[in-house]
Design a protein around this motif. Structure first.
Motif, PDB file in Angstrom:
ATOM      1  N   GLN A  43       1.347   0.368   3.964  1.00 12.91           N
ATOM      2  CA  GLN A  43       2.415  -0.318   3.250  1.00 12.91           C
ATOM      3  C   GLN A  43       3.647   0.600   3.153  1.00 12.91           C
ATOM      4  N   ARG A  44       3.430   1.904   3.001  1.00 12.03           N
ATOM      5  CA  ARG A  44       4.577   2.821   2.951  1.00 12.03           C
ATOM      6  C   ARG A  44       5.323   2.826   4.290  1.00 12.03           C
ATOM      7  N   ILE A  45       4.566   2.699   5.399  1.00 11.94           N
ATOM      8  CA  ILE A  45       5.214   2.628   6.723  1.00 11.94           C
ATOM      9  C   ILE A  45       6.029   1.328   6.810  1.00 11.94           C
ATOM     10  N   ALA A  46       5.452   0.238   6.295  1.00 10.10           N
ATOM     11  CA  ALA A  46       6.190  -1.038   6.304  1.00 10.10           C
ATOM     12  C   ALA A  46       7.452  -0.924   5.438  1.00 10.10           C
ATOM     13  N   ILE A  47       7.354  -0.187   4.339  1.00 11.97           N
ATOM     14  CA  ILE A  47       8.532   0.011   3.481  1.00 11.97           C
ATOM     15  C   ILE A  47       9.566   0.865   4.216  1.00 11.97           C
ATOM     16  N   ALA A  48       9.096   1.870   4.933  1.00 10.33           N
ATOM     17  CA  ALA A  48      10.020   2.715   5.702  1.00 10.33           C
ATOM     18  C   ALA A  48      10.760   1.872   6.746  1.00 10.33           C
ATOM     19  N   ARG A  49      10.025   0.971   7.404  1.00  9.75           N
ATOM     20  CA  ARG A  49      10.666   0.089   8.394  1.00  9.75           C
ATOM     21  C   ARG A  49      11.733  -0.775   7.715  1.00  9.75           C
ATOM     22  N   ALA A  50      11.409  -1.254   6.506  1.00  4.35           N
ATOM     23  CA  ALA A  50      12.386  -2.077   5.775  1.00  4.35           C
ATOM     24  C   ALA A  50      13.610  -1.263   5.369  1.00  4.35           C
ATOM     25  N   LEU A  51      13.438   0.068   5.249  1.00  2.00           N
ATOM     26  CA  LEU A  51      14.552   0.930   4.825  1.00  2.00           C
ATOM     27  C   LEU A  51      15.427   1.367   5.998  1.00  2.00           C
ATOM     28  N   PHE A  52      14.957   1.111   7.207  1.00  2.00           N
ATOM     29  CA  PHE A  52      15.588   1.687   8.402  1.00  2.00           C
ATOM     30  C   PHE A  52      17.099   1.438   8.455  1.00  2.00           C
ATOM     31  N   ASN A  53      17.504   0.223   8.145  1.00  2.00           N
ATOM     32  CA  ASN A  53      18.940  -0.114   8.242  1.00  2.00           C
ATOM     33  C   ASN A  53      19.683   0.036   6.923  1.00  2.00           C
ATOM     34  N   LEU A  91      13.362  -7.006  -0.760  1.00  2.00           N
ATOM     35  CA  LEU A  91      12.701  -8.220  -1.215  1.00  2.00           C
ATOM     36  C   LEU A  91      11.212  -8.087  -0.913  1.00  2.00           C
ATOM     37  N   CYS A  92      10.399  -8.070  -1.954  1.00  2.00           N
ATOM     38  CA  CYS A  92       8.994  -7.714  -1.786  1.00  2.00           C
ATOM     39  C   CYS A  92       8.112  -8.849  -2.282  1.00  2.00           C
ATOM     40  N   ASP A  93       7.308  -9.409  -1.371  1.00  2.00           N
ATOM     41  CA  ASP A  93       6.466 -10.550  -1.721  1.00  2.00           C
ATOM     42  C   ASP A  93       5.019 -10.083  -1.858  1.00  2.00           C
ATOM     43  N   GLU A  94       4.552  -9.922  -3.077  1.00  5.64           N
ATOM     44  CA  GLU A  94       3.200  -9.431  -3.364  1.00  5.64           C
ATOM     45  C   GLU A  94       2.887  -8.160  -2.578  1.00  5.64           C
ATOM     46  N   PRO A  95       3.734  -7.142  -2.676  1.00  8.86           N
ATOM     47  CA  PRO A  95       3.555  -5.961  -1.812  1.00  8.86           C
ATOM     48  C   PRO A  95       2.290  -5.168  -2.109  1.00  8.86           C
ATOM     49  N   THR A  96       1.676  -5.409  -3.277  1.00  7.65           N
ATOM     50  CA  THR A  96       0.455  -4.671  -3.599  1.00  7.65           C
ATOM     51  C   THR A  96      -0.778  -5.573  -3.526  1.00  7.65           C
ATOM     52  N   GLY A  97      -0.593  -6.795  -3.018  1.00  5.67           N
ATOM     53  CA  GLY A  97      -1.667  -7.790  -3.014  1.00  5.67           C
ATOM     54  C   GLY A  97      -2.896  -7.378  -2.219  1.00  5.67           C
ATOM     55  N   ASN A  98      -2.717  -6.504  -1.218  1.00  2.00           N
ATOM     56  CA  ASN A  98      -3.858  -6.060  -0.409  1.00  2.00           C
ATOM     57  C   ASN A  98      -4.319  -4.661  -0.777  1.00  2.00           C
ATOM     58  N   LEU A  99      -3.850  -4.146  -1.915  1.00  2.00           N
ATOM     59  CA  LEU A  99      -4.152  -2.751  -2.256  1.00  2.00           C
ATOM     60  C   LEU A  99      -4.948  -2.683  -3.549  1.00  2.00           C
ATOM     61  N   ASP A 100      -5.757  -1.643  -3.689  1.00  2.00           N
ATOM     62  CA  ASP A 100      -6.437  -1.471  -4.975  1.00  2.00           C
ATOM     63  C   ASP A 100      -5.396  -1.069  -6.014  1.00  2.00           C
ATOM     64  N   SER A 101      -5.777  -1.112  -7.299  1.00  2.00           N
ATOM     65  CA  SER A 101      -4.743  -0.999  -8.331  1.00  2.00           C
ATOM     66  C   SER A 101      -4.079   0.383  -8.347  1.00  2.00           C
ATOM     67  N   LYS A 102      -4.845   1.430  -8.046  1.00  2.00           N
ATOM     68  CA  LYS A 102      -4.247   2.772  -8.064  1.00  2.00           C
ATOM     69  C   LYS A 102      -3.235   2.927  -6.918  1.00  2.00           C
ATOM     70  N   THR A 103      -3.632   2.466  -5.728  1.00  2.00           N
ATOM     71  CA  THR A 103      -2.736   2.555  -4.571  1.00  2.00           C
ATOM     72  C   THR A 103      -1.519   1.669  -4.798  1.00  2.00           C
ATOM     73  N   GLY A 104      -1.764   0.498  -5.387  1.00  2.00           N
ATOM     74  CA  GLY A 104      -0.664  -0.428  -5.691  1.00  2.00           C
ATOM     75  C   GLY A 104       0.332   0.211  -6.648  1.00  2.00           C
ATOM     76  N   ALA A 105      -0.191   0.896  -7.655  1.00  2.00           N
ATOM     77  CA  ALA A 105       0.697   1.535  -8.630  1.00  2.00           C
ATOM     78  C   ALA A 105       1.567   2.594  -7.949  1.00  2.00           C
ATOM     79  N   ALA A 106       0.986   3.295  -6.978  1.00  2.00           N
ATOM     80  CA  ALA A 106       1.763   4.330  -6.272  1.00  2.00           C
ATOM     81  C   ALA A 106       2.873   3.688  -5.431  1.00  2.00           C
ATOM     82  N   VAL A 107       2.573   2.521  -4.842  1.00  2.00           N
ATOM     83  CA  VAL A 107       3.602   1.804  -4.061  1.00  2.00           C
ATOM     84  C   VAL A 107       4.735   1.353  -4.987  1.00  2.00           C
ATOM     85  N   ILE A 108       4.367   0.895  -6.186  1.00  2.00           N
ATOM     86  CA  ILE A 108       5.406   0.476  -7.143  1.00  2.00           C
ATOM     87  C   ILE A 108       6.244   1.685  -7.561  1.00  2.00           C
ATOM     88  N   GLU A 109       5.600   2.834  -7.713  1.00  2.00           N
ATOM     89  CA  GLU A 109       6.356   4.048  -8.045  1.00  2.00           C
ATOM     90  C   GLU A 109       7.358   4.376  -6.943  1.00  2.00           C
TER      91      GLU A 109
END
Ligand code: ADP
Length: 236
Positions: free
Chosen positions: A151-161, A167-185
């Motif tokens: 997901q961080r790689i996908a976020i990096a791709r979104a940051l490229f330009n 715009l994030c649609d359930e970005p932590t939906g496939n992650l466990d809660s700890k990993t999801g919290a880190a993505v939100i951070e």
């Protein structure tokens, strides 16, 4: 800033018309960090897609920095999607046969106007890899990474330009809660450090509670949720 006025969206399937958003208004200032909550099927993704220029079939207006998206030509709208907004979805949509660096540099392929040469694209991809703290994964294939890293790689791709808005649609939906919290951070850092406006659709009340502003989508309308008023999100 984003200014939505009288936005109406319905879907027709055969003879059945589903009214999803019934004339909604919303103002989002530059640099805001917002969560969008609401029952499944209430129209959260519909709203996000329209703001992202992925769907133009609605009534009313969505202005971004004073430009009404409905007045943009197809080429302008595709420029808007590539350059002004960055999308992050629940599924990471990384191409498995490309390295992380190549995945991140993909937006260069779709860039309008002056093409970026490979060297410049790689340099930019490396810079965004550092922004998401995964510099050491440049040459790894996505299959070698954990869900959170993908997901961080996908976020990096979104940051490229260098988007103004994520715009994030359930970005932590496939992650466990700890990993999801880190993505939100990470989103919080991008918001606070880099000034990017972040809009996150989420089912997770902990994420929603952690953002400065919360919007509830329900019954075709939008409501600002004030944490001092627990009734407002009772059925979200
Ligand atoms: P949410 O993101 O809040 O779960 P959506 O915005 O995805 O909700 O969907 C809102 C409503 O619109 C749902 O009832 C859904 O079934 C319907 N819908 C979404 N996309 C389509 C479509 N392409 N065709 C028909 N109905 C759709």
């Amino acid at each position: 800033m984003i200014r939505i006025r009288g936005m109406h969206k319905s879907y027709s399937t055969g003879k059945v018309v589903t009214e999803v958003l019934r004339g909604v208004d919303l103002d989002i200032e530059d640099g805001e960090f917002i969560s969008v909550i609401g029952p499944s099927g209430s129209g959260k993704s519909t709203l996000l897609h329209a703001v992202g220029g992925l769907d133009s079939d609605y009534k009313g207006s969505i202005e971004v920095d004073g430009k009404d998206l409905a007045t943009l030509s197809d080429a302008e709208l595709s420029g808007y999607r590539n350059e002004t907004v960055g999308f992050v979805f629940q599924s990471f949509y990384l191409l498995p046969h490309l390295t992380c660096l190549e995945n991140i540099a993909l937006p260069a392929v779709f860039k309008r106007g002056a093409q970026m040469d490979t060297q410049a694209a790689n340099a930019r991809a490396k810079a965004v890899l550092e922004q998401v703290d995964l510099a050491e994964k440049a040459d790894a294939l996505p299959t070698m990474l954990s869900g959170g890293q993908r997901q961080r790689i996908a976020i990096a791709r979104a940051l490229f330009n260098e988007p103004k808005v994520m715009l994030c649609d359930e970005p932590t939906g496939n992650l466990d809660s700890k990993t999801g919290a880190a993505v939100i951070e990470l989103f919080r850092t991008l918001n606070e450090r880099d000034g990017i406006t972040v809009i996150i659709v989420t089912h997770d009340p902990r994420i929603a509670d952690s953002t400065p502003r919360k919007i509830l989508v329900a019954d075709g309308s939008l409501t600002e949720v004030d944490d001092a008023d627990p009734d407002a999100e009772a059925d979200a």
